[in-house]
Write an enzyme that holds these catalytic residues in place. Structure first.
Site, PDB file in Angstrom:
ATOM      1  N   GLU A   1       1.153  -1.387  -0.303  1.00  0.00           N
ATOM      2  CA  GLU A   1       0.120   0.017  -0.168  1.00  0.00           C
ATOM      3  C   GLU A   1       1.137   1.020   0.176  1.00  0.00           C
ATOM      4  O   GLU A   1       0.308   1.960  -0.453  1.00  0.00           O
ATOM      5  CB  GLU A   1      -0.427   0.368   1.537  1.00  0.00           C
ATOM      6  CG  GLU A   1      -2.018  -0.623   0.882  1.00  0.00           C
ATOM      7  CD  GLU A   1      -3.391  -1.045   2.267  1.00  0.00           C
ATOM      8  OE1 GLU A   1      -3.091  -0.086   2.969  1.00  0.00           O
ATOM      9  OE2 GLU A   1      -4.396  -0.607   2.149  1.00  0.00           O
TER      10      GLU A   1
ATOM     11  N   LYS B   1     -14.236  -0.573  -4.181  1.00  0.00           N
ATOM     12  CA  LYS B   1     -15.323  -0.450  -3.386  1.00  0.00           C
ATOM     13  C   LYS B   1     -16.244   0.054  -3.722  1.00  0.00           C
ATOM     14  O   LYS B   1     -17.474  -0.341  -3.783  1.00  0.00           O
ATOM     15  CB  LYS B   1     -14.740   0.466  -2.064  1.00  0.00           C
ATOM     16  CG  LYS B   1     -14.050  -0.218  -1.099  1.00  0.00           C
ATOM     17  CD  LYS B   1     -13.449   1.178  -0.280  1.00  0.00           C
ATOM     18  CE  LYS B   1     -12.854   0.491   0.929  1.00  0.00           C
ATOM     19  NZ  LYS B   1     -12.365   1.576   1.644  1.00  0.00           N
TER      20      LYS B   1
ATOM     21  N   HIS C   1       9.273 -26.658  -1.787  1.00  0.00           N
ATOM     22  CA  HIS C   1       8.942 -27.777  -2.474  1.00  0.00           C
ATOM     23  C   HIS C   1       8.010 -27.588  -3.774  1.00  0.00           C
ATOM     24  O   HIS C   1       6.774 -28.345  -4.229  1.00  0.00           O
ATOM     25  CB  HIS C   1       8.378 -28.932  -2.103  1.00  0.00           C
ATOM     26  CG  HIS C   1       9.575 -29.171  -0.739  1.00  0.00           C
ATOM     27  ND1 HIS C   1      10.426 -30.853  -1.165  1.00  0.00           N
ATOM     28  CD2 HIS C   1      10.133 -28.794  -0.101  1.00  0.00           C
ATOM     29  CE1 HIS C   1      11.268 -31.056  -0.641  1.00  0.00           C
ATOM     30  NE2 HIS C   1      10.952 -29.681   0.908  1.00  0.00           N
TER      31      HIS C   1
END
Ligand code: PA5
Length: 445
Positions: free
Chosen positions: A286, A421, A307
């Site tokens: 951010e 949003k 792995h």
């Protein structure tokens, strides 16, 4: 006393020359001045810089008293928050507590809610609460973030049905000191409130009541956490790249970024570091990911991920560098047994401890990855104590702010978070978003 954290640059030297630090020093000094004099972009959000000495002592004492009350009257604390309003407390709690259960078997279980919109997660948390004595800490600076607000609506209803009028003695709100929906509701209902300071953004708020209340409820020593941060604040209070490990780390990241590295992988060799890596990812992501710039912050837990993603790190695109968080003195250790039959061929390990084996995996991996063209920065933490962790938190905060200014961005805003949003509100039919809804629905046809 050993310094809690050592920056080991040995495995970056093949990729960086010392004159590159000399060249960067004037820019580091200029960026440091922006932090020190509060004269850069986002300068209203530098309250975290002196927080380890300037924190509200009266409120800190109240956090501890409240935590004690919750520890005595609750089996479960539901912590409601998203982003900076939960990642820090989760990181510290998971770092300090055993993976299974709690350190003293008397701390309430901490359940995190309101950090996603998953119905399964919500229902599972509600099921976990059944038959338990519940408290809720709802955390939101704005008080209007959808995910925590929805979760709080559900938990408030549950507590009011369970405890009636007394629900208010089990709900604690951490929010703005004066404004916002949550503050208003808290005042109306009589909830105890804690303050998120105006000059501290979400991702820098772990050492405010945002993080401290849940952390203290988990039985973790918040005095030690703050003392570690205080010590780091003093240690990283110089612009000199030869003396300030936080700035040196930021400089290394900047140098790698300018050499074409696009992603930093933070690596831990302990699964309990995973949530701390999530906190780092938010802090860097951010703060730096804007204006089409910034390193992409990733994380891996080794040897587990060796792995799976280890293949990519060794031989995939060469756009990576790693920062390994190694803990010198593990929380615990154990020796490997000798087996008289040695059918598994592992007796060559039987005089060793698991930590020695883990350390050799670490060293072997670093050598292999460096050989494969991936620089490795090593951050060696003395131990996994709250003191060392407080030190590490401050180290990252200071490094991140400097790196943002070096890269010419505002390290303290997050304008990009709004885009999803707005679309979500429009699609859900929030009043005021009618035109946008039609536009988006046309795009989805
Ligand atoms: O770092 C940030 O500012 C964000 O991640 C916020 O913490 C997050 O969006 C939650 O916001 P709020 O605390 O206002 O609910």
């Amino acid at each position: 006393m050993n310094t809690p954290l050592t920056l080991n640059e040995r495995f970056t030297q093949k990729f960086v020359s010392s004159h590159e630090f000399t060249a960067l020093q004037p820019f580091v000094s200029a960026a440091d001045t922006l932090i020190r004099e509060k004269s850069g972009l986002g300068n209203g959000f530098l309250g975290w810089v002196r927080l380890p000495e300037n924190y509200d002592k009266e409120e800190f004492a109240r956090v501890k008293r409240t935590a004690e009350k919750i520890r005595n009257d609750s089996d479960v604390l539901v912590v409601i928050g998203i982003g900076g309003s939960y990642l820090g407390s989760r990181a510290v709690i998971e770092f300090c507590q055993p993976v299974f259960g709690t350190s003293d078997n008397k701390s309430p279980e901490i359940l995190f809610l309101g950090n996603n919109l998953s119905p399964s997660h919500m229902v599972e948390v509600l099921n976990k609460c059944k038959g338990k004595r519940i408290s809720v800490n709802v955390i939101s600076k704005s008080g209007t973030t959808t995910e925590p607000a929805l979760a709080f609506r559900v938990m408030k209803d549950l507590l009011e049905k369970e405890y009636g009028e007394d629900a208010k003695y089990r709900i604690y709100a951490t929010t703005d000191k004066a404004k916002g929906t949550l503050k208003k509701l808290s005042d109306e209902k009589g909830y105890e409130t804690f303050v998120i300071p105006d000059d501290i953004g979400g991702r820098y708020s772990v050492l405010t009541p945002v993080g401290l209340l849940p952390i203290a409820v988990a039985g973790i020593d918040i005095n030690a956490l703050m003392a570690g941060a205080f010590s780091a604040m003093n240690d990283f209070n110089t612009d000199d790249l030869g003396k300030n490990a936080a700035y040196r780390y930021a400089a290394l990241r900047t140098i790698f970024s300018r050499k074409g590295k696009t992603s930093e992988i933070t690596v831990g060799y302990e699964p309990f570091i995973a949530s701390f890596c999530e906190w780092i990812k938010q802090l860097h992501g951010e703060s730096e990911g804007k204006d089409n710039k910034g390193l992409f912050p990733a994380s891996m837990i080794f040897s587990t991920d060796l792995h799976s993603l280890g293949q990519y790190v060794q031989q995939g695109q060469r756009n990576l560098f790693e920062t390994v968080l190694w803990i010198n003195n593990p929380k615990t250790d154990m020796s490997i047994l000798s087996d008289p039959n040695n059918l598994d061929g592992l007796n060559f390990l039987s005089d060793k401890t698991l930590n020695e084996i883990n350390r050799n995996a670490f060293m072997g991996t670093v050598l292999a990855h460096v050989e494969g063209g991936v620089p490795n920065i090593l951050l060696e933490l003395n131990d996994a104590s709250p003191y060392s962790l407080g030190y590490l938190i401050y180290f990252y905060e200071k490094a991140c702010a400097l790196a943002g200014y070096l890269n010419g961005v505002n390290p303290f805003d997050q304008p990009g978070v709004e885009s999803y949003k707005k679309n979500m509100f429009a699609l859900l039919g929030k009043p005021g978003y009618e035109d946008m809804r039609a536009e988006l629905e046309a795009k989805l046809k």
